[in-house]
Motif scaffolding. Structure first.
Motif, PDB file in Angstrom:
ATOM      1  N   ASP A 129       6.131  32.899 -21.929  1.00  0.00           N
ATOM      2  CA  ASP A 129       5.974  31.682 -21.108  1.00  0.00           C
ATOM      3  C   ASP A 129       6.722  31.813 -19.789  1.00  0.00           C
ATOM      4  N   THR A 130       7.905  32.403 -19.825  1.00  0.00           N
ATOM      5  CA  THR A 130       8.796  32.400 -18.661  1.00  0.00           C
ATOM      6  C   THR A 130       9.154  33.791 -18.158  1.00  0.00           C
ATOM      7  N   GLY A 131       8.891  34.831 -18.956  1.00  0.00           N
ATOM      8  CA  GLY A 131       9.339  36.174 -18.600  1.00  0.00           C
ATOM      9  C   GLY A 131      10.813  36.401 -18.914  1.00  0.00           C
ATOM     10  N   ARG A 132      11.459  35.455 -19.558  1.00  0.00           N
ATOM     11  CA  ARG A 132      12.880  35.586 -19.871  1.00  0.00           C
ATOM     12  C   ARG A 132      13.076  36.315 -21.203  1.00  0.00           C
ATOM     13  N   ILE A 133      14.283  36.810 -21.388  1.00  0.00           N
ATOM     14  CA  ILE A 133      14.681  37.384 -22.674  1.00  0.00           C
ATOM     15  C   ILE A 133      15.764  36.493 -23.264  1.00  0.00           C
ATOM     16  N   TYR A 134      15.492  35.925 -24.411  1.00  0.00           N
ATOM     17  CA  TYR A 134      16.462  35.118 -25.138  1.00  0.00           C
ATOM     18  C   TYR A 134      16.976  35.908 -26.333  1.00  0.00           C
ATOM     19  N   TYR A 135      18.173  35.580 -26.763  1.00  0.00           N
ATOM     20  CA  TYR A 135      18.719  36.119 -28.013  1.00  0.00           C
ATOM     21  C   TYR A 135      18.925  34.952 -28.969  1.00  0.00           C
ATOM     22  N   LEU A 136      18.326  35.082 -30.146  1.00  0.00           N
ATOM     23  CA  LEU A 136      18.295  33.987 -31.114  1.00  0.00           C
ATOM     24  C   LEU A 136      19.114  34.342 -32.350  1.00  0.00           C
ATOM     25  N   LEU A 137      19.771  33.346 -32.897  1.00  0.00           N
ATOM     26  CA  LEU A 137      20.248  33.398 -34.273  1.00  0.00           C
ATOM     27  C   LEU A 137      19.292  32.522 -35.054  1.00  0.00           C
ATOM     28  N   ARG A 138      18.457  33.150 -35.876  1.00  0.00           N
ATOM     29  CA  ARG A 138      17.358  32.459 -36.543  1.00  0.00           C
ATOM     30  C   ARG A 138      17.452  32.648 -38.055  1.00  0.00           C
ATOM     31  N   GLU A 139      17.383  31.553 -38.786  1.00  0.00           N
ATOM     32  CA  GLU A 139      17.490  31.637 -40.237  1.00  0.00           C
ATOM     33  C   GLU A 139      16.210  32.207 -40.845  1.00  0.00           C
ATOM     34  N   ASN A 140      16.390  33.010 -41.876  1.00  0.00           N
ATOM     35  CA  ASN A 140      15.248  33.536 -42.615  1.00  0.00           C
ATOM     36  C   ASN A 140      14.546  32.409 -43.363  1.00  0.00           C
ATOM     37  N   LEU A 141      13.252  32.509 -43.430  1.00  0.00           N
ATOM     38  CA  LEU A 141      12.452  31.476 -44.076  1.00  0.00           C
ATOM     39  C   LEU A 141      12.362  31.734 -45.582  1.00  0.00           C
ATOM     40  N   VAL A 142      12.508  30.654 -46.353  1.00  0.00           N
ATOM     41  CA  VAL A 142      12.306  30.735 -47.803  1.00  0.00           C
ATOM     42  C   VAL A 142      10.910  30.178 -48.079  1.00  0.00           C
ATOM     43  N   THR A 143       9.975  31.060 -48.409  1.00  0.00           N
ATOM     44  CA  THR A 143       8.567  30.656 -48.496  1.00  0.00           C
ATOM     45  C   THR A 143       8.251  29.832 -49.743  1.00  0.00           C
ATOM     46  N   ALA A 144       9.184  29.769 -50.680  1.00  0.00           N
ATOM     47  CA  ALA A 144       8.916  29.004 -51.910  1.00  0.00           C
ATOM     48  C   ALA A 144       8.816  27.506 -51.645  1.00  0.00           C
ATOM     49  N   TYR A 145       9.408  27.040 -50.580  1.00  0.00           N
ATOM     50  CA  TYR A 145       9.334  25.613 -50.251  1.00  0.00           C
ATOM     51  C   TYR A 145       7.954  25.295 -49.687  1.00  0.00           C
ATOM     52  N   PHE A 146       7.393  24.163 -50.125  1.00  0.00           N
ATOM     53  CA  PHE A 146       6.040  23.795 -49.682  1.00  0.00           C
ATOM     54  C   PHE A 146       5.918  22.277 -49.633  1.00  0.00           C
ATOM     55  N   ASP A 147       5.214  21.793 -48.613  1.00  0.00           N
ATOM     56  CA  ASP A 147       4.941  20.356 -48.475  1.00  0.00           C
ATOM     57  C   ASP A 147       3.512  20.203 -47.977  1.00  0.00           C
ATOM     58  N   ASP A 148       2.671  19.527 -48.757  1.00  0.00           N
ATOM     59  CA  ASP A 148       1.283  19.329 -48.337  1.00  0.00           C
ATOM     60  C   ASP A 148       1.116  18.060 -47.517  1.00  0.00           C
ATOM     61  N   GLN A 149       2.225  17.396 -47.187  1.00  0.00           N
ATOM     62  CA  GLN A 149       2.253  16.174 -46.381  1.00  0.00           C
ATOM     63  C   GLN A 149       1.550  15.007 -47.060  1.00  0.00           C
ATOM     64  N   GLY A 150       1.140  15.188 -48.299  1.00  0.00           N
ATOM     65  CA  GLY A 150       0.482  14.104 -49.016  1.00  0.00           C
ATOM     66  C   GLY A 150      -0.921  13.822 -48.534  1.00  0.00           C
ATOM     67  N   THR A 151      -1.549  14.812 -47.862  1.00  0.00           N
ATOM     68  CA  THR A 151      -2.903  14.628 -47.340  1.00  0.00           C
ATOM     69  C   THR A 151      -3.827  15.704 -47.911  1.00  0.00           C
ATOM     70  N   MET A 152      -5.116  15.464 -47.765  1.00  0.00           N
ATOM     71  CA  MET A 152      -6.116  16.445 -48.158  1.00  0.00           C
ATOM     72  C   MET A 152      -6.313  17.508 -47.081  1.00  0.00           C
ATOM     73  N   ASP A 153      -5.788  17.246 -45.896  1.00  0.00           N
ATOM     74  CA  ASP A 153      -5.952  18.161 -44.768  1.00  0.00           C
ATOM     75  C   ASP A 153      -4.990  19.341 -44.932  1.00  0.00           C
ATOM     76  N   THR A 154      -5.527  20.532 -45.137  1.00  0.00           N
ATOM     77  CA  THR A 154      -4.675  21.712 -45.304  1.00  0.00           C
ATOM     78  C   THR A 154      -4.042  22.144 -43.987  1.00  0.00           C
ATOM     79  N   GLY A 155      -4.551  21.628 -42.865  1.00  0.00           N
ATOM     80  CA  GLY A 155      -4.025  22.018 -41.560  1.00  0.00           C
ATOM     81  C   GLY A 155      -2.626  21.510 -41.295  1.00  0.00           C
ATOM     82  N   ASP A 156      -2.182  20.491 -42.044  1.00  0.00           N
ATOM     83  CA  ASP A 156      -0.828  19.983 -41.818  1.00  0.00           C
ATOM     84  C   ASP A 156       0.161  20.463 -42.879  1.00  0.00           C
ATOM     85  N   ASP A 157      -0.280  21.368 -43.752  1.00  0.00           N
ATOM     86  CA  ASP A 157       0.612  21.874 -44.788  1.00  0.00           C
ATOM     87  C   ASP A 157       1.781  22.648 -44.168  1.00  0.00           C
ATOM     88  N   GLU A 158       2.951  22.473 -44.770  1.00  0.00           N
ATOM     89  CA  GLU A 158       4.139  23.180 -44.301  1.00  0.00           C
ATOM     90  C   GLU A 158       4.542  24.217 -45.359  1.00  0.00           C
TER      91      GLU A 158
END
Length: 616
Positions: A129-158
């Motif tokens: 977006d900017t051409g910049r270089i950032y350095y991140l401290l980013r937590e690893n994702l735990v994929t076992a967590y899931f939230d379907d948002q309570g909807t039938m729409d799979t597009g909003d699943d987390e």
């Protein structure tokens, strides 16, 4: 020596050299490197990253339903993610990793995290977006967590959340602005991360950090916002705050000045009706608002004056009423009037707010520690934005529309949920952007104007009260009151400055009490102004005043006649005035005068409080 012998000798020596080099030049981990849209990584889709839509993964929790309101497209649930309360030794390792990161020892930072089982990656992020270089401290994702948002729409699943929930930390080494943009409530202040991320880029700030867990995910006792254990604005011993302090120290060392910390919040719609869309304070304990929001000089080089009397014309964003300046902005301030003026109009700014910030906000406390509230610069700003501005009718359908709800599909367009919020609040970001060059230069290249018409308002035993016509300077630092027991010439004076009384740091202040003087002594006074670049104004007229006699040292005693007040005679005194009050902080009323150094307290007044003054 045979060729094989020579070959073995070379191999042996190479092994030895390699072994030595491992000690001289340690082998650090290879850090993760990604190239993609930083904005998409945070909020939308970015296939080039290990994971994307970072805000959708923030750990969630509900302590009390509807206690805090959340994004209409993102329901909050218990069990989606977690928050790990850091132990003392973990925070020490975390500190070390951050210090390694800021020293550009990125592999060493990663090694520290890995060796101590802290589930974070150091990421070199090439932002397309900017051409910049950032350095991140980013937590690893735990994929076992899931939230379907309570909807039938799979597009909003987390898919995926965090086990630690400490947050995301972004460092931009080439930043030109000594700024930290921070978000402590990314779930219920659900537009704050997006506005803050846009501001981080536009303001060219050095640091950006967002908490990684909602404040209702961990708490003690009965839940209130103040009992949250996962809210870094309330708990000091968190990874978020340890990083914040190191970031502040980095800025102070590199730029030689205090950081400008902008903490971005948003508040629940339909609960603060009648208040402006943006409530801004310099911390709830700071009563005098200064730069970058308010410039008390006559240059008006501030956020306020980069706004407009009409901030949005009617129906600029959907259907809404015209938004005037005082509908858009309100400021927490109790010192000197806040006003807006241009060539066509002048008006008093709105100071009616109900969200000045938590009184013990940990980031505010650190950034404001040792700071003078009356200084021309505020190192910390607390910004609250309405999640459905009051210019819109406060209806659920309007709220949903504001965040991209499609009535035909019955779903939210997740690529456009922030569009209307940004269209409404971008003026705040742009208005502040316009002030930053002057703010960080802090030099108007002029002498402060000369304070004039110095007058004596009154005097006491060891003090003199002065009044003057104020000075003006964008880079004002302090008034300097020159005082001496002789008429002031050359250098025969002492100075009374902001170091003696904090009020003298404000150019809008025009009176002060000069304390710690000697009694029954004539003093001479002048006043001048000094700016942050060492420039000194001209000197005011000279005035003089004679302090009163020293107050007697009063003692209580009992004799045959009852309770007695006694005191030593004061040289030069012709009489003494005796005052009484029912309360030591109340109004003392004159009871009598006496030429003696004793006074018998009437029985009816034996329980009161007394003081004695010497008169000449």
């Amino acid at each position: 020596m045979t060729p094989n012998d020579i070959k073995e000798l070379i191999i042996y020596r190479l092994v030895i050299i390699g072994f030595i080099l491992c000690f001289v030049f340690p082998c650090f981990a290879v850090i993760t490197e990604e190239t993609g849209s930083f904005s998409n990584f945070l909020f939308f889709s970015e296939p080039a990253c290990a994971y994307d839509k970072w805000v959708s993964h923030v750990s969630e929790g509900i302590a009390i339903p509807n206690y805090n309101l959340y994004a209409p497209w993102d329901r909050q649930t218990n069990g989606f993610g977690a928050f790990h309360i850091a132990a003392a030794n973990e925070l020490l390792h975390w500190n070390r990793a951050i210090n390694e990161l800021l020293a550009a020892r990125y592999g060493a930072a990663q090694d520290t995290l890995t060796a101590n089982n802290i589930p974070y990656q150091v990421v070199k992020f090439n932002d397309t977006d900017t051409g910049r270089i950032y350095y991140l401290l980013r937590e690893n994702l735990v994929t076992a967590y899931f939230d379907d948002q309570g909807t039938m729409d799979t597009g909003d699943d987390e898919y995926g959340s965090f086990a630690y929930g400490w947050g995301l930390f972004v460092y931009y080494p080439l930043a030109t602005s000594p700024m930290i943009i921070n978000v402590v409530h990314p779930n219920d202040d659900f537009i704050a991360p997006y506005i803050a991320a846009k501001a981080f880029v536009e303001w060219n700030a050095m640091f950006f950090q967002i908490a990684g867990a909602g404040r209702e995910i961990a708490w003690s006792g009965t839940y209130t916002n103040s009992t949250s254990l996962s809210d870094p604005s309330r708990i000091d011993a968190t990874a978020f705050n340890y990083a914040y302090k190191i970031f502040c120290n980095k800025i102070r060392l590199q730029f030689g000045k205090r950081e400008l910390s902008i903490q971005v919040h948003s508040y629940d719609w339909n609960r603060h009706v009648g208040y402006a869309s943006n409530q801004i304070s310099a911390g709830s304990n700071n009563v005098c608002l200064n730069l970058p929001v308010r410039d008390l000089s006559n240059l008006h080089e501030d956020m306020i004056h980069h706004g407009n009397p009409v901030m949005l014309t009617a129906n600029t964003i959907g259907t809404h009423r015209q938004v005037m300046f005082n509908d858009y902005y309100a400021f927490f301030n109790h010192a000197y009037p806040v006003s807006y003026s241009n060539a066509d109009t002048t008006f008093t700014c709105n100071t009616n707010i109900d969200l000045p910030g938590y009184s013990m906000n940990r980031q505010a406390i650190y950034s404001l520690n040792g700071w003078n509230d009356y200084d021309i610069f505020d190192p910390f700003l607390h910004i609250e934005m309405d999640e459905l501005p009051n210019c819109f009718d406060q209806t659920t359908s309007n709220l949903n529309w504001f965040y991209g709800y499609d009535t035909q599909t019955g779903n939210y367009n997740l690529n456009n949920v922030y569009d209307h919020a940004w269209a409404y609040y971008e003026q705040l970001v742009h208005n502040l952007t316009s002030t930053l060059p002057s703010l960080f230069a802090m030099n108007d290249n002029q002498l402060p104007s000369t304070p004039a018409n110095l007058q004596v308002l009154g005097y006491n035993y060891n003090s003199v009260n002065l009044l003057w016509n104020r000075s003006y300077a964008y880079d004002f630092k302090t008034y300097e009151i020159m005082y001496s027991t002789e008429p002031i010439t050359g250098t025969n004076f002492l100075l009374f400055t902001r170091n003696n009384n904090a009020l003298l740091a404000s150019q809008a202040n025009n009176q002060i009490s000069i304390s710690s003087l000697n009694g029954n002594t004539e003093y001479y006074f002048k006043i001048r102004a000094r700016d942050y670049n060492g420039n000194i104004s001209g000197e005011s007229n000279m005035v003089s005043a004679t302090t009163r006699l020293t107050a007697p040292n009063v003692q209580l005693s009992l004799d045959a006649n009852g309770i007695q007040l006694t005191w030593k005679a004061v040289i030069g005194a012709t009489s003494y005035s005796i005052y009484r009050a029912d309360d030591p902080n109340g109004t003392f009323e004159l009871i009598t005068t006496s030429t003696r150094t004793t006074y018998s307290i009437p029985t009816a007044f034996a329980s009161g409080f007394y003081k004695v003054t010497a008169m000449n």
